[in-house]
Motif scaffolding. Structure first.
Motif: not given
Length: 127
Positions: A27-29, A34
């Motif tokens: 879920d980290k940018k 992605e």
């Protein structure tokens, strides 16, 4: 860095399998895009969207333990069984010229920078 290969080693505070590491970062940018969990041969790796068929950022587990705190962020050709077979056939038909694109050019340099950025972003997460 070997010719055409860019690898950055990272070490986490905790031990992870490739699957649990993916869960921790999914879920980290990231500047590279992605992350995805990708089957590549017999292995699972974490990949980011490819720049082209020859330049993609991968995260692979270092060592043979199922759980580890060492991973490598690297530049490689597009992962996945279908992509590997297609790239090998094109490279064979072109007498090896096709794979040369992974060593030079704008996309190759861009991918090398994304490897650096991804390793830095992972270190900053403090996992």
């Amino acid at each position: 860095m070997a010719f055409g290969v860019k690898i950055k080693s990272i070490k986490t505070k905790n031990s992870y399998s490739i699957e649990s590491f993916y869960e921790a970062i999914k879920d980290k940018k990231f500047t590279a895009g992605e992350p995805s969990l990708t089957k590549h041969g017999a292995a699972l790796i974490i990949t980011f969207p490819p720049l082209d068929s020859q330049n993609q950022v991968w995260i692979v587990k270092s060592g043979f333990n199922k759980e580890s705190n060492k991973f490598s962020v690297q530049k490689a050709e597009q992962a996945g069984l279908d992509n590997t077979a297609a790239n090998a056939m094109i490279n064979m038909a072109s007498g090896g010229l096709f794979s040369f694109g992974s060593f030079v050019g704008k996309k190759a340099k861009q991918c090398e920078k994304l490897v650096e950025e991804t390793a830095k972003e992972l270190d900053e997460m403090g996992l």
